[in-house]
Design an enzyme around this catalytic site. Structure first.
Site, short mmCIF file in Angstrom:
data_model
loop_
_atom_site.label_atom_id
_atom_site.label_comp_id
_atom_site.label_asym_id
_atom_site.label_seq_id
_atom_site.Cartn_x
_atom_site.Cartn_y
_atom_site.Cartn_z
N ARG A 164 -44.08 15.48 -27.51
CA ARG A 164 -44.10 14.14 -28.11
C ARG A 164 -42.68 13.62 -28.36
O ARG A 164 -42.49 12.56 -28.98
CB ARG A 164 -44.89 14.18 -29.43
CG ARG A 164 -45.39 12.82 -29.90
CD ARG A 164 -46.38 12.95 -31.05
NE ARG A 164 -45.83 13.64 -32.19
CZ ARG A 164 -45.13 13.07 -33.18
NH1 ARG A 164 -44.90 11.78 -33.16
NH2 ARG A 164 -44.68 13.78 -34.18
N LYS A 165 -41.68 14.32 -27.86
CA LYS A 165 -40.28 13.88 -28.02
C LYS A 165 -39.94 12.82 -26.97
O LYS A 165 -39.06 12.99 -26.14
CB LYS A 165 -39.35 15.08 -27.91
CG LYS A 165 -39.54 16.11 -29.01
CD LYS A 165 -38.64 17.32 -28.79
CE LYS A 165 -38.86 18.38 -29.86
NZ LYS A 165 -38.02 19.59 -29.63
#
Length: 312
Positions: free
Chosen positions: A145-146
């Site tokens: 999710r970065k």
């Protein structure tokens, strides 16, 4: 456990969320917040431009490029299908774009940036997938999710085109309890019990663990996935093996490895006891695939220019 490969010609564009087109006006508002001064030079005449692939990689981001150009009134004719390999060390015609000259140039940079970024992610994702597959490993390579705020849909799409699992798309997709959640609540067991009261039975719970003992506690408390974060070598594989053997026939769960994973260190994280490898290396700092969009000179103009050169 490995993610199924896409069939030839299988289209991913239809699974994009209905809201994705709403991003495009925002991209243009950022890129052209006032007057398009240079557009005055080229005017409204119909032109044709060639989209060139200038560096090797996987073509990804076709629906975004196409919709950006449609937004400015242009049409795209694709000469290569999405997921095709753009050859390296040569210029390759990828598509032809037709529209008014001013509109072609208005959409050019927004469309190229999106295509280049998405294709770069797909290219690195494909390398990770193929490298893992070459070892015979049957697990899943996943992104993280970065992602870039406001650009997540494009980046997750690139991962899927490249053949890796996009992991969770947002905070609501899956419960992930990380070290800060655990420290703030007091323990792994308390954090899992607490989140189960609100998350219900349909969401998976993934718990970040720093050791065998923490992972064992998470499984005892009902975790669906235990992430052995930053564990490597024997500590990783020994813990994973011990967990699988201890809970065989009692609990079903997945073991995920994550933290500091690169292409060079990928194979060291893989074993029959590890189900998922998640890494931001497939999207955070990957090199873009280079594309350019060039308006084609008109034949009549070229002939006139040649005649004038001859006269001189």
């Amino acid at each position: 456990m490995a993610a199924a490969s896409l069939a030839p010609g299988q289209n991913l564009a239809h699974i994009l969320p209905p809201s994705w087109r709403e991003d495009i006006p925002r991209w243009f508002a950022e890129d052209t917040p006032s007057f398009d001064w240079a557009g005055f030079v080229v005017g409204e005449e119909q032109q044709e431009a060639v989209l060139w692939g200038k560096s090797g990689g996987i073509l990804a981001g076709v629906p975004f490029f196409e919709e950006i150009m449609r937004y400015v009134g242009c049409e795209v004719e694709w000469l290569m299908a999405e997921r095709s390999v753009v050859p390296s060390n040569s210029k390759t015609k990828v598509a032809i774009v037709r529209g008014k000259a001013r509109q072609l140039l208005l959409g050019e940079r927004v469309a190229l940036n999106t295509l280049a970024r998405c294709s770069g992610i797909a290219t690195v994702s494909r390398r990770f997938r193929d490298l893992a597959a070459s070892t015979g490993w049957k697990g899943t390579i996943a992104g993280t999710r970065k992602t870039t705020p406001g650009f997540r849909t494009v980046e997750k799409y690139g991962m899927m085109v490249g053949g890796v699992d996009p992991h969770r798309h947002d905070l609501s997709s899956m419960v992930m309890l990380k070290d800060n959640h655990i420290w703030a609540s007091g323990s792994i067991t308390k954090s899992i019990q607490s989140v189960r009261r609100v998350a219900g039975h349909t969401l998976l719970v993934n718990v970040e663990c720093q050791s065998f003992a923490e992972a064992d506690e998470a499984i005892t408390a009902g975790a669906n996935i235990v992430m052995l974060d930053n564990l490597v070598g024997e500590e990783l594989h020994g813990s994973a093996k011990q967990l699988k053997e201890k809970w065989a026939g009692k609990r079903q769960f997945l073991i995920e490895t994550s933290g500091g994973i690169t292409e060079d260190g990928l194979q060291g994280r893989l074993s029959e006891w590890v189900d998922v490898l998640s890494t931001s290396a497939v999207h955070q700092s990957c090199q873009h695939v280079d594309f350019s969009l060039k308006i084609q000179p008109k034949k009549a103009a070229a002939s006139t220019a040649q005649a004038q050169d001859s006269a001189v």
